[in-house]
Scaffold this motif. Sequence first.
Motif: not given
Length: 314
Positions: A63-72
């Motif tokens: 499951a994506l974390r908020p930090s993952d979404v920012k990296r994308l």
Amino acid sequence: MLHKNSFLCAALATAFLGAAALPAQAAVVASIKPLGFIAAAIADGVTTTEILLPDGASAHDYALRPSDVKRLQSADLVVWVGPEMEAFMQKSVGQLAEPKKVQLAALPGVKPLLMKGADDDAHDHEGHDHSAENGDDGHHHGEYNMHIWLSPKIARLSAVAIHDKLVELMPQNSAKLNANLRTFELGLANIDKQVGSELAPLKGKGYFVFHDAYGYFEKQYGLKSLGHFTVNPEIQPGAQRLHDIRTQLVEQKAVCVFAEPQFRPAVINAVARGTNVRSGTLDPLGIEVKLAKDSYMQFLSGLANQYASCLKGD
């Protein structure tokens, strides 16, 4: 003095706001490590490569974390297989501009090379087991096997696609990107020959893998998988499948059973107990391999060694 302090405060505020407005450090972001191996070879000396999934995590249930979404969102380029493999990324990647993403399974050159998938493990609960008949089975999410990074042919096509996207995004670096692609293709051709030579004597040896992931690699090098314990590594295999595997182990049709670093289920040891079958470990994600320009070659070589050491009995 007051005027000077006001000016200083204004300058600091402007600097702070400017820094806050800057995006996070851009890079090539690959969903999983093996795709990062390919991307790192092409992006070497041009931009950094990052892996979205932490070591030990599974694309089957991440499951994506908020930090993952920012990296994308801040990435130069996002590299992924597609929604059938990384369903957790579909929404975030869908919001990115076309030039900033590459979906490898959808590439025109890759589509004809996709292997058909196996039945879902749900069938196993009804008493049906197709594992022995389908050595080259597929991923549980859809019609095709999505473990495409295990195919050297698809890896080369993936490298070309990543190269082409980065040349579009960074034309000033085209000479370096061109050289990186040539180096990757040469290295890949060499390691493909080496792995082929190492595995050629083992073509007739039967074995079981834990997770149904290796069809592309097995097809490339003529290996003989008798089947798998599970299609989805999050689901324990059913009783009928375990019974059928046990029968084949007792009849000595298999010389080896393979677990994986992320999944070491006791069920494998239990099924193999009391037989002469050896146990090995296959790592389809290259957990031990460090990200570098030649890491995909190390990954293929390491996987070949994992097969060989168990099948040969070293």
